[in-house]
Every structure is written in structure tokens, then in C-alpha cells.
Write an enzyme that holds these catalytic residues in place. Structure first.
Site, PDB file in Angstrom:
ATOM      1  N   ASP A   7      65.160 136.484  -9.490  1.00 36.79           N
ATOM      2  CA  ASP A   7      64.391 135.869  -8.413  1.00 36.79           C
ATOM      3  C   ASP A   7      65.330 134.943  -7.640  1.00 36.79           C
ATOM      4  O   ASP A   7      66.373 134.526  -8.141  1.00 36.79           O
ATOM      5  CB  ASP A   7      63.222 135.087  -9.026  1.00 36.79           C
ATOM      6  CG  ASP A   7      62.348 134.422  -7.993  1.00 36.79           C
ATOM      7  OD1 ASP A   7      62.207 134.964  -6.881  1.00 36.79           O
ATOM      8  OD2 ASP A   7      61.805 133.343  -8.299  1.00 36.79           O
ATOM      9  N   GLU A   9      64.077 132.104  -4.986  1.00 32.33           N
ATOM     10  CA  GLU A   9      63.540 130.753  -4.806  1.00 32.33           C
ATOM     11  C   GLU A   9      63.017 130.195  -6.130  1.00 32.33           C
ATOM     12  O   GLU A   9      62.278 130.857  -6.849  1.00 32.33           O
ATOM     13  CB  GLU A   9      62.434 130.771  -3.755  1.00 32.33           C
ATOM     14  CG  GLU A   9      62.936 131.184  -2.385  1.00 32.33           C
ATOM     15  CD  GLU A   9      61.816 131.337  -1.387  1.00 32.33           C
ATOM     16  OE1 GLU A   9      61.193 130.324  -1.031  1.00 32.33           O
ATOM     17  OE2 GLU A   9      61.553 132.486  -0.970  1.00 32.33           O
ATOM     18  N   ARG A  46      49.194 131.778   4.632  1.00 31.58           N
ATOM     19  CA  ARG A  46      50.291 131.123   5.344  1.00 31.58           C
ATOM     20  C   ARG A  46      50.290 131.482   6.829  1.00 31.58           C
ATOM     21  O   ARG A  46      50.481 130.617   7.694  1.00 31.58           O
ATOM     22  CB  ARG A  46      51.632 131.526   4.733  1.00 31.58           C
ATOM     23  CG  ARG A  46      51.951 130.885   3.404  1.00 31.58           C
ATOM     24  CD  ARG A  46      53.170 131.542   2.778  1.00 31.58           C
ATOM     25  NE  ARG A  46      53.658 130.832   1.602  1.00 31.58           N
ATOM     26  CZ  ARG A  46      54.532 131.339   0.754  1.00 31.58           C
ATOM     27  NH1 ARG A  46      55.018 132.556   0.944  1.00 31.58           N
ATOM     28  NH2 ARG A  46      54.925 130.636  -0.291  1.00 31.58           N
ATOM     29  N   SER A  90      63.451 139.397  -4.300  1.00 30.31           N
ATOM     30  CA  SER A  90      62.749 138.211  -3.812  1.00 30.31           C
ATOM     31  C   SER A  90      61.590 138.559  -2.885  1.00 30.31           C
ATOM     32  O   SER A  90      61.611 139.575  -2.195  1.00 30.31           O
ATOM     33  CB  SER A  90      63.743 137.317  -3.061  1.00 30.31           C
ATOM     34  OG  SER A  90      63.094 136.213  -2.481  1.00 30.31           O
ATOM     35  N   ASP A  91      60.612 137.679  -2.870  1.00 27.32           N
ATOM     36  CA  ASP A  91      59.519 137.785  -1.909  1.00 27.32           C
ATOM     37  C   ASP A  91      59.801 136.965  -0.656  1.00 27.32           C
ATOM     38  O   ASP A  91      58.880 136.557   0.049  1.00 27.32           O
ATOM     39  CB  ASP A  91      58.196 137.346  -2.547  1.00 27.32           C
ATOM     40  CG  ASP A  91      57.594 138.451  -3.399  1.00 27.32           C
ATOM     41  OD1 ASP A  91      57.773 139.632  -3.056  1.00 27.32           O
ATOM     42  OD2 ASP A  91      56.950 138.138  -4.422  1.00 27.32           O
TER      43      ASP A  91
END
Length: 199
Positions: A7, A9, A46, A90-91
Site C-alpha cells: 500500500d 498511503e 468525497r 494503491s487507491d
């Protein structure tokens, strides 16, 4: 052949959305996949906040450009890449991840894309595969790789549990308590040793 899936973050760099939330003074945007397991739900929420406040890609990029990797992250990644193949799964989104990747020595990044209109406003997002990290690990396994995975959030659990070895890193107390069977570490040296033992 082994391949390590990490990952980004929370593991190698601070959360981009938290940095952005702090920069624009909207505390509710500090919510991440540590808080909301449903990634699509989180992103729709978001985008609604961005639209409400008239914020676009430029403001997120400005915050992302200031992100500095965690102390020791680059050295950890460099050491790991000397021994095995590594992919950052990663997202995050390619539209604002490039400066961060440069600071990490340009590792391979699998992430998502944003749809941005002519005014620089984010209209939608395109997820890599639907189940994201888990599907990525399964795809790598289908072509002969043994995966080793590490992450800190709910959206990392699938790839961690599906891999031949998986580790939590700097996760929350709740996730650690809910998944006591997954080894959890807080220091890069510990994580590097665990990955090396699994290679």
C-alpha cells in the site's frame, strides 16, 4: 517468483486526502479507508464534498505535491527492491501521485484514474479493477507470482489475506484487534525482516 505488493498511503507516505483536508480546512475530508471499508462509497462522498465547495484537481495536486515520504520509507523501499520485485498497489490516482512516486524513486504504481472536466473539476473516477487490491493480487498469482502484501487499512485486507504472506503496517488499534492473526508491525526494519523471511 515472488512479488511484493505494498500500500502507499499510511505505509510509505502520509494520507493525501488528510493533507488536502487540512490544507483547505474541511475536516470531514480526513475520512479514509481506515474509517470506511467501502471505497466506492467513500469516493462518492468525497466527490460530493468537492462539488459542494467548488474544489477541483488543482487544489488536490497542490496538497499532494507537498507530501513527504515517512522517515525511512525510501530506504526501506530501496532495500526491498534490491532483493525482489515490488509494486505499489494503491487507491490513489495517477493525476496527483506522480510527484510522490518521484520522491520514492519511481517504483511501479498500480492505481486509479480520475475523470476531470474542462474546468478542472473531478466529475467521476475509474477504478482499476472493481475489487481493486484483491483482484490485482489474484491476477499476479494467475500468471505465476507468489505475492507478499502489506498495508494499513480495510481496503488492504483482501490482498494481505490472499497472499502467501501478509502483514499489517502502522494500522489502527481496531483493525489490529479485529485481525489478530495478521502479523502487525510499526517499524520498517521489522517489516523488511518479515518480508525477507517470506521470500
Amino acid at each position: 517468483m515472488n512479488i511484493v505488493c505494498l500500500d502507499l498511503e499510511g505505509v510509505l507516505v502520509p494520507e493525501i486526502w488528510i493533507a488536502f483536508a487540512d490544507a483547505v480546512g474541511i475536516p470531514e475530508l480526513r475520512r479514509t479507508t481506515r474509517d470506511e471499508p467501502d471505497y466506492e462509497k467513500l469516493m462518492r462522498w468525497r466527490l460530493g464534498i468537492l462539488k459542494e465547495h467548488g474544489l477541483g484537481l488543482a487544489q488536490i495536486r497542490e496538497a499532494a505535491d507537498k507530501i513527504v515520504p515517512f522517515e525511512g520509507a525510501r530506504e526501506f523501499l530501496d532495500s526491498l527492491r534490491e532483493e525482489t520485485q515490488v509494486i505499489i498497489v494503491s487507491d490513489t490516482y495517477k493525476e496527483f501521485a506522480a510527484p510522490i512516486m518521484k520522491k520514492l524513486g519511481r517504483p511501479t504504481l498500480f492505481c486509479h484514474e480520475l475523470k476531470v472536466d474542462g474546468d478542472g473539476m473531478i466529475s467521476d473516477f475509474c477504478l482499476r479493477p472493481h475489487s481493486t487490491k484483491l483482484e490485482t493480487v489474484k491476477a499476479l498469482q494467475s500468471i505465476g507470482f507468489d505475492t507478499i502484501a502489506s498495508g494499513d487499512s480495510y481496503n488492504d485486507l483482501g490482498m494481505i489475506q490472499a497472499s502467501k504472506a501478509g502483514f499489517l503496517f502502522r494500522t489502527t488499534d481496531k483493525i489490529r484487534a479485529d485481525y489478530p492473526d495478521i502479523p502487525a508491525f510499526t517499524e520498517y526494519g521489522e517489516l523488511l525482516d518479515a518480508i525477507r523471511a517470506a521470500l
